[in-house]
Scaffold this motif. Structure first.
Motif, PDB file in Angstrom:
ATOM      1  N   GLU A  38       0.827  -1.205   0.000  1.00 20.94           N
ATOM      2  CA  GLU A  38       0.000   0.000   0.000  1.00 20.94           C
ATOM      3  C   GLU A  38       0.862   1.255   0.000  1.00 20.94           C
ATOM      4  N   SER A  39       1.952   1.212   0.754  1.00 19.43           N
ATOM      5  CA  SER A  39       2.868   2.353   0.822  1.00 19.43           C
ATOM      6  C   SER A  39       3.517   2.601  -0.537  1.00 19.43           C
ATOM      7  N   LYS A  40       3.938   1.526  -1.185  1.00 21.01           N
ATOM      8  CA  LYS A  40       4.541   1.649  -2.512  1.00 21.01           C
ATOM      9  C   LYS A  40       3.550   2.265  -3.497  1.00 21.01           C
ATOM     10  N   THR A  41       2.322   1.764  -3.510  1.00 18.85           N
ATOM     11  CA  THR A  41       1.300   2.281  -4.412  1.00 18.85           C
ATOM     12  C   THR A  41       1.026   3.758  -4.146  1.00 18.85           C
ATOM     13  N   PHE A  42       0.916   4.133  -2.890  1.00 20.56           N
ATOM     14  CA  PHE A  42       0.622   5.507  -2.515  1.00 20.56           C
ATOM     15  C   PHE A  42       1.751   6.453  -2.918  1.00 20.56           C
ATOM     16  N   TYR A  43       2.950   6.150  -2.477  1.00 18.11           N
ATOM     17  CA  TYR A  43       4.062   7.081  -2.711  1.00 18.11           C
ATOM     18  C   TYR A  43       4.463   7.158  -4.186  1.00 18.11           C
ATOM     19  N   THR A  44       4.375   6.051  -4.906  1.00 14.82           N
ATOM     20  CA  THR A  44       4.723   6.095  -6.335  1.00 14.82           C
ATOM     21  C   THR A  44       3.568   6.655  -7.172  1.00 14.82           C
ATOM     22  N   GLY A  45       2.347   6.222  -6.885  1.00 18.95           N
ATOM     23  CA  GLY A  45       1.198   6.630  -7.691  1.00 18.95           C
ATOM     24  C   GLY A  45       0.680   8.023  -7.395  1.00 18.95           C
ATOM     25  N   ILE A  46       0.752   8.450  -6.137  1.00 15.03           N
ATOM     26  CA  ILE A  46       0.208   9.747  -5.741  1.00 15.03           C
ATOM     27  C   ILE A  46       1.276  10.840  -5.760  1.00 15.03           C
ATOM     28  N   GLY A 113      -8.353  11.584  -6.496  1.00 11.79           N
ATOM     29  CA  GLY A 113      -9.330  11.158  -5.496  1.00 11.79           C
ATOM     30  C   GLY A 113      -8.766  10.949  -4.100  1.00 11.79           C
ATOM     31  N   VAL A 114      -7.595  11.504  -3.824  1.00  8.20           N
ATOM     32  CA  VAL A 114      -6.986  11.361  -2.501  1.00  8.20           C
ATOM     33  C   VAL A 114      -7.744  12.232  -1.500  1.00  8.20           C
TER      34      VAL A 114
END
Length: 151
Positions: A38-46, A113-114
């Motif tokens: 989840e952290s990887k998805t958040f920091y890379t994607g957002i 959508g954050v």
């Protein structure tokens, strides 16, 4: 003799201060968490971070300009010493990310959508910022430093 000892101690203390100024350092905040994916998805994607290194128990990410890093480590991993075993409990920590165009990033993050925890605003001390929260409960203050408002 006492005077000589005091002078020597002062000289050593001063020399140590100057030596530390020449010491180059980088810092990387590390979070012990089960939420590596989840952290990887958040920091890379957002936020546009990139993966520096990754394995089954550790993730190291860097900012787009490679000036800063953040890492994530699984709790209780047998390869790590006990000091790095306890998981972060989602309170008492925040990160600040300084950007050149906070309004542009605010717009981009809203389009993704954050959940915006603090809407974009100007502070009297000179920050223009907004805040979001990562999957681990860490508040992220995204800031553009601006001159303080004149009264």
């Amino acid at each position: 003799m006492k005077r000589l000892t005091i002078m020597l101690a002062a000289l050593l203390f001063t020399a140590n201060l100057y030596a530390q100024k020449d010491l180059k350092m980088k810092m990387n905040a590390g979070i012990v968490t089960t939420r590596l994916a989840e952290s990887k998805t958040f920091y890379t994607g957002i936020l546009g971070f990139e993966v520096t290194f990754e394995n089954e128990f550790y993730l190291l990410l860097h900012t787009p300009d490679k000036s800063s890093a953040i890492s994530f480590l699984l709790p209780d991993h047998p390869s790590q010493q006990p000091i790095f075993h306890k998981a972060f409990k989602g309170q008492g920590m925040y990160l600040t990310i300084e950007v050149e165009d906070v309004d542009k990033l605010y717009s981009e993050i809203k389009k993704k959508g954050v959940d915006i925890r603090i809407a974009i605003r100007n502070e009297p001390w000179g920050d223009r910022h907004f805040a979001i929260e990562d999957p681990n409960g860490i508040g992220i203050d995204i800031v553009q430093f601006t001159p303080p408002e004149k009264k």
